[in-house]
Design a protein around this motif. Structure first.
Motif, PDB file in Angstrom:
ATOM      1  N   VAL A  29      49.135 -13.675  -6.706  1.00 38.39           N
ATOM      2  CA  VAL A  29      51.004 -13.981  -7.118  1.00 38.39           C
ATOM      3  C   VAL A  29      50.907 -15.028  -6.854  1.00 38.39           C
ATOM      4  O   VAL A  29      51.152 -15.984  -6.013  1.00 38.39           O
ATOM      5  N   PHE A  30      52.066 -15.484  -7.758  1.00 37.17           N
ATOM      6  CA  PHE A  30      51.985 -16.870  -7.903  1.00 37.17           C
ATOM      7  C   PHE A  30      53.823 -16.836  -8.289  1.00 37.17           C
ATOM      8  O   PHE A  30      53.879 -15.817  -8.914  1.00 37.17           O
ATOM      9  N   ASN A  31      54.770 -18.047  -7.913  1.00 34.55           N
ATOM     10  CA  ASN A  31      55.404 -18.012  -7.792  1.00 34.55           C
ATOM     11  C   ASN A  31      56.234 -18.269  -8.606  1.00 34.55           C
ATOM     12  O   ASN A  31      56.078 -19.692  -9.190  1.00 34.55           O
ATOM     13  N   ILE A  32      56.936 -18.477  -9.945  1.00 30.75           N
ATOM     14  CA  ILE A  32      57.770 -18.440 -11.412  1.00 30.75           C
ATOM     15  C   ILE A  32      58.959 -18.637 -11.618  1.00 30.75           C
ATOM     16  O   ILE A  32      59.314 -20.378 -12.052  1.00 30.75           O
ATOM     17  N   LEU A  33      59.798 -18.377 -10.644  1.00 30.30           N
ATOM     18  CA  LEU A  33      61.064 -18.795 -10.332  1.00 30.30           C
ATOM     19  C   LEU A  33      61.638 -18.724  -9.150  1.00 30.30           C
ATOM     20  O   LEU A  33      62.162 -17.593  -8.209  1.00 30.30           O
ATOM     21  N   SER A  34      62.063 -19.597  -8.925  1.00 36.20           N
ATOM     22  CA  SER A  34      62.610 -19.772  -7.288  1.00 36.20           C
ATOM     23  C   SER A  34      63.996 -20.158  -7.339  1.00 36.20           C
ATOM     24  O   SER A  34      64.763 -21.337  -7.949  1.00 36.20           O
ATOM     25  N   TYR A  35      64.822 -19.292  -7.340  1.00 33.55           N
ATOM     26  CA  TYR A  35      66.370 -19.850  -6.879  1.00 33.55           C
ATOM     27  C   TYR A  35      67.165 -19.273  -5.625  1.00 33.55           C
ATOM     28  O   TYR A  35      66.741 -18.495  -5.027  1.00 33.55           O
ATOM     29  N   PRO A  36      68.068 -19.570  -5.529  1.00 34.92           N
ATOM     30  CA  PRO A  36      69.301 -19.302  -3.941  1.00 34.92           C
ATOM     31  C   PRO A  36      69.146 -17.493  -4.618  1.00 34.92           C
ATOM     32  O   PRO A  36      69.783 -17.099  -5.546  1.00 34.92           O
ATOM     33  N   ASN A  37      68.467 -16.811  -3.697  1.00 40.54           N
ATOM     34  CA  ASN A  37      68.816 -15.232  -3.990  1.00 40.54           C
ATOM     35  C   ASN A  37      68.045 -14.761  -4.655  1.00 40.54           C
ATOM     36  O   ASN A  37      68.237 -13.282  -5.395  1.00 40.54           O
ATOM     37  N   ILE A  38      67.152 -15.778  -5.671  1.00 38.66           N
ATOM     38  CA  ILE A  38      66.710 -14.793  -6.197  1.00 38.66           C
ATOM     39  C   ILE A  38      65.033 -15.098  -6.369  1.00 38.66           C
ATOM     40  O   ILE A  38      64.611 -16.746  -6.573  1.00 38.66           O
ATOM     41  N   SER A  39      63.723 -14.957  -6.520  1.00 36.80           N
ATOM     42  CA  SER A  39      62.304 -15.254  -6.863  1.00 36.80           C
ATOM     43  C   SER A  39      61.639 -14.351  -6.852  1.00 36.80           C
ATOM     44  O   SER A  39      61.502 -13.285  -6.803  1.00 36.80           O
ATOM     45  N   PHE A  40      60.608 -14.515  -8.186  1.00 32.93           N
ATOM     46  CA  PHE A  40      60.772 -13.898  -9.473  1.00 32.93           C
ATOM     47  C   PHE A  40      59.577 -14.788  -9.632  1.00 32.93           C
ATOM     48  O   PHE A  40      58.717 -15.468  -9.399  1.00 32.93           O
ATOM     49  N   SER A  41      58.181 -13.541  -8.863  1.00 33.04           N
ATOM     50  CA  SER A  41      56.754 -13.907  -9.224  1.00 33.04           C
ATOM     51  C   SER A  41      55.979 -13.297  -9.535  1.00 33.04           C
ATOM     52  O   SER A  41      56.692 -11.720  -9.923  1.00 33.04           O
ATOM     53  N   MET A  42      54.166 -13.067  -9.899  1.00 32.38           N
ATOM     54  CA  MET A  42      53.730 -12.722 -11.424  1.00 32.38           C
ATOM     55  C   MET A  42      52.276 -13.007 -10.823  1.00 32.38           C
ATOM     56  O   MET A  42      51.750 -14.141  -9.716  1.00 32.38           O
ATOM     57  N   LYS A  43      51.961 -11.252 -10.205  1.00 33.45           N
ATOM     58  CA  LYS A  43      50.068 -11.518 -10.114  1.00 33.45           C
ATOM     59  C   LYS A  43      49.672 -11.447 -11.293  1.00 33.45           C
ATOM     60  O   LYS A  43      49.960 -11.663 -12.141  1.00 33.45           O
ATOM     61  N   THR A  44      48.394 -12.463 -10.982  1.00 26.96           N
ATOM     62  CA  THR A  44      47.361 -12.735 -12.454  1.00 26.96           C
ATOM     63  C   THR A  44      46.235 -12.165 -11.535  1.00 26.96           C
ATOM     64  O   THR A  44      45.889 -11.807 -10.645  1.00 26.96           O
ATOM     65  N   MET A  45      45.628 -11.844 -12.960  1.00 28.10           N
ATOM     66  CA  MET A  45      44.351 -11.229 -13.250  1.00 28.10           C
ATOM     67  C   MET A  45      43.168 -11.169 -14.019  1.00 28.10           C
ATOM     68  O   MET A  45      43.435 -11.401 -14.849  1.00 28.10           O
ATOM     69  N   ASP A  46      42.240 -11.250 -13.343  1.00 29.48           N
ATOM     70  CA  ASP A  46      41.283 -11.913 -14.555  1.00 29.48           C
ATOM     71  C   ASP A  46      40.419 -10.595 -15.066  1.00 29.48           C
ATOM     72  O   ASP A  46      40.512  -9.710 -14.875  1.00 29.48           O
ATOM     73  N   VAL A  47      40.484 -11.248 -16.629  1.00 24.94           N
ATOM     74  CA  VAL A  47      40.026  -9.708 -17.622  1.00 24.94           C
ATOM     75  C   VAL A  47      39.091 -10.370 -18.536  1.00 24.94           C
ATOM     76  O   VAL A  47      39.657 -11.766 -19.162  1.00 24.94           O
ATOM     77  N   SER A  48      38.428  -9.850 -18.971  1.00 24.61           N
ATOM     78  CA  SER A  48      37.471 -10.162 -19.738  1.00 24.61           C
ATOM     79  C   SER A  48      37.783  -9.166 -21.359  1.00 24.61           C
ATOM     80  O   SER A  48      37.995  -8.542 -20.716  1.00 24.61           O
ATOM     81  N   PHE A  49      37.539 -10.041 -22.272  1.00 30.13           N
ATOM     82  CA  PHE A  49      38.591  -9.139 -23.614  1.00 30.13           C
ATOM     83  C   PHE A  49      37.786 -10.047 -25.031  1.00 30.13           C
ATOM     84  O   PHE A  49      37.240 -11.567 -24.696  1.00 30.13           O
ATOM     85  N   LEU A  50      37.977  -9.709 -25.970  1.00 27.36           N
ATOM     86  CA  LEU A  50      37.580  -9.869 -27.067  1.00 27.36           C
ATOM     87  C   LEU A  50      38.679 -10.776 -28.031  1.00 27.36           C
ATOM     88  O   LEU A  50      39.588 -10.211 -28.835  1.00 27.36           O
ATOM     89  N   LEU A  51      38.051 -11.926 -28.851  1.00 24.45           N
ATOM     90  CA  LEU A  51      39.206 -12.066 -29.564  1.00 24.45           C
ATOM     91  C   LEU A  51      38.119 -11.643 -30.888  1.00 24.45           C
ATOM     92  O   LEU A  51      37.378 -12.484 -31.092  1.00 24.45           O
ATOM     93  N   PRO A  52      39.152 -12.209 -32.238  1.00 22.27           N
ATOM     94  CA  PRO A  52      38.646 -11.698 -33.760  1.00 22.27           C
ATOM     95  C   PRO A  52      37.401 -12.449 -34.017  1.00 22.27           C
ATOM     96  O   PRO A  52      36.743 -12.198 -35.520  1.00 22.27           O
ATOM     97  N   LYS A  53      37.016 -13.633 -33.614  1.00 24.61           N
ATOM     98  CA  LYS A  53      36.230 -14.466 -34.180  1.00 24.61           C
ATOM     99  C   LYS A  53      34.480 -14.730 -34.924  1.00 24.61           C
ATOM    100  O   LYS A  53      34.145 -14.040 -36.116  1.00 24.61           O
ATOM    101  N   PRO A  54      34.027 -13.646 -33.750  1.00 23.89           N
ATOM    102  CA  PRO A  54      34.620 -13.118 -32.990  1.00 23.89           C
ATOM    103  C   PRO A  54      34.515 -14.105 -32.178  1.00 23.89           C
ATOM    104  O   PRO A  54      33.170 -14.980 -31.684  1.00 23.89           O
ATOM    105  N   MET A  55      34.915 -14.112 -30.505  1.00 20.35           N
ATOM    106  CA  MET A  55      35.069 -14.633 -29.393  1.00 20.35           C
ATOM    107  C   MET A  55      34.958 -13.586 -28.021  1.00 20.35           C
ATOM    108  O   MET A  55      35.490 -13.023 -28.614  1.00 20.35           O
ATOM    109  N   LYS A  56      34.069 -14.046 -27.011  1.00 24.93           N
ATOM    110  CA  LYS A  56      34.099 -13.358 -25.949  1.00 24.93           C
ATOM    111  C   LYS A  56      35.058 -14.115 -24.849  1.00 24.93           C
ATOM    112  O   LYS A  56      34.922 -15.838 -25.202  1.00 24.93           O
ATOM    113  N   VAL A  57      36.293 -13.938 -23.777  1.00 21.31           N
ATOM    114  CA  VAL A  57      36.848 -14.915 -23.316  1.00 21.31           C
ATOM    115  C   VAL A  57      36.471 -14.383 -22.095  1.00 21.31           C
ATOM    116  O   VAL A  57      37.414 -13.241 -21.833  1.00 21.31           O
TER     117      VAL A  57
END
Length: 265
Positions: free
Chosen positions: A44-72
C-alpha cells in the motif's frame, strides 16, 4: 465617426487542478507532469495526504497481454483506502476491485467495527457516492473518484479487476500542506518536471520498472503505508492543522442516498 473601444476582457479563472492514475499505472500529475508507477507487489502506497484525509492504494503484480502481441509483467492498483477524521469521527473506507461495494471501519470503537455497505452516504462535510463500479469521495477540499475496471487479457490467476482514479482539488489558489505520490504536485508553486516512463515501443516483452522518479520527493518506498488504519509515512500531512483557501461551489458532488453513520456514533 464614433470610436468604439473594445470591451475589457477579464482573465479566465485558473483551472481547478486534477490528477489521474489509470491502467498499469500511468500517472498524470496536477502540475501537468506524467510518469509511470510500478510500486511493489501487495503493498500500500500513500497517494494523497492532507489534514484529516489519507488516501492510499495497493499495487499488485499482474502479467497480461497487449495486442501487438506483447507480454507485460506489470502492476495495477487493486485496492483503495480512504482514512478520514471528520467531526471527531475517525473511519476507514475500503474499496477492493475484486468485489462490489465497500467496507466501512469505525476507528473510534475497540475492537474496530466493520460494516459492509453498497449505498451512498454522508457525514457532516464528507460525502461518499456509490454506483456500480464507481465510488466518489467529496469533502470541502477534494473530490476523489475511483472506477472499477477490468484487467484485459490477464495471465495472473484471480487478478481480473483494477482501480483507476481521478483526484481533483477544489482549491484554485494552491495548497501548501499536501503530499503523497500524487498529492505533492498540488502544492502551490510546485515545479514541473517529467517523470520516468516504461518503454513499450518495438518490443514483444516488457517488465515495468518506473517508480515516478523525477516527479516525487525522495524515493517510492518513502510512501509505503504499513498500517492502513494509520496515516503514518515519511511525508504525512494528516495531523497538519494549517488551513488552505478553497471554493465551496461544488461542495456536494457525491450522491447522498442514505445517512448511515449516526448508527455508529
Amino acid at each position: 465617426i464614433f470610436n468604439v473601444s473594445s470591451p475589457t476582457l477579464l482573465p479566465p479563472s485558473p483551472p481547478t487542478p486534477d490528477s489521474t492514475m489509470v491502467k498499469d499505472p500511468h500517472l498524470k500529475f496536477a502540475n501537468g507532469a506524467t510518469a509511470d508507477f510500478r510500486g511493489l507487489n501487495n503493498t500500500v502506497f500513500n497517494i494523497l495526504s492532507y489534514p484529516n484525509i489519507s488516501f492510499s492504494m495497493k499495487t499488485m503484480d499482474v502479467s497480461f497481454l497487449l495486442p501487438k502481441p506483447m507480454k507485460v509483467d506489470g502492476s495495477f492498483f487493486t485496492e483503495a483506502f480512504f482514512l478520514l477524521n471528520e467531526s471527531s469521527q475517525k473511519f476507514l473506507l475500503h474499496v477492493d476491485a475484486s468485489m462490489p461495494g465497500f467496507e466501512y471501519y469505525s476507528l473510534n470503537t475497540m475492537p474496530t467495527k466493520k460494516i459492509k455497505r453498497y449505498k451512498s452516504f454522508e457525514y457532516y462535510n464528507v460525502y461518499f457516492g456509490v454506483k456500480p463500479d464507481y465510488y466518489e469521495l467529496s469533502t470541502l477540499d477534494w473530490v476523489i473518484t475511483v472506477l472499477r475496471k477490468p484487467i484485459y487479457n490477464s495471465l495472473t490467476a484471480n487478478m481480473n479487476w483494477r482501480l483507476d482514479t481521478r483526484i481533483r482539488s477544489k482549491s484554485k489558489y494552491g495548497i501548501r500542506n499536501v503530499h503523497g505520490i500524487v498529492g505533492q504536485t498540488f502544492q502551490k508553486d510546485r515545479k514541473y518536471a517529467e517523470g520516468k516512463k516504461d518503454n513499450y515501443s518495438e518490443k514483444t516483452y516488457v517488465k515495468t520498472s518506473a517508480q515516478a522518479e523525477g516527479v516525487i520527493d525522495g524515493t517510492y518506498t518513502d510512501y509505503i503505508i504499513n498500517n492502513v488504519y494509520k496515516p503514518d509515512y515519511k511525508y504525512s500531512m494528516f495531523e497538519n492543522s494549517s488551513k488552505n483557501e478553497y471554493s465551496e461551489n461544488d461542495k456536494k458532488t457525491a450522491y447522498s442516498d442514505e445517512i448511515v453513520f449516526k448508527d455508529f456514533e
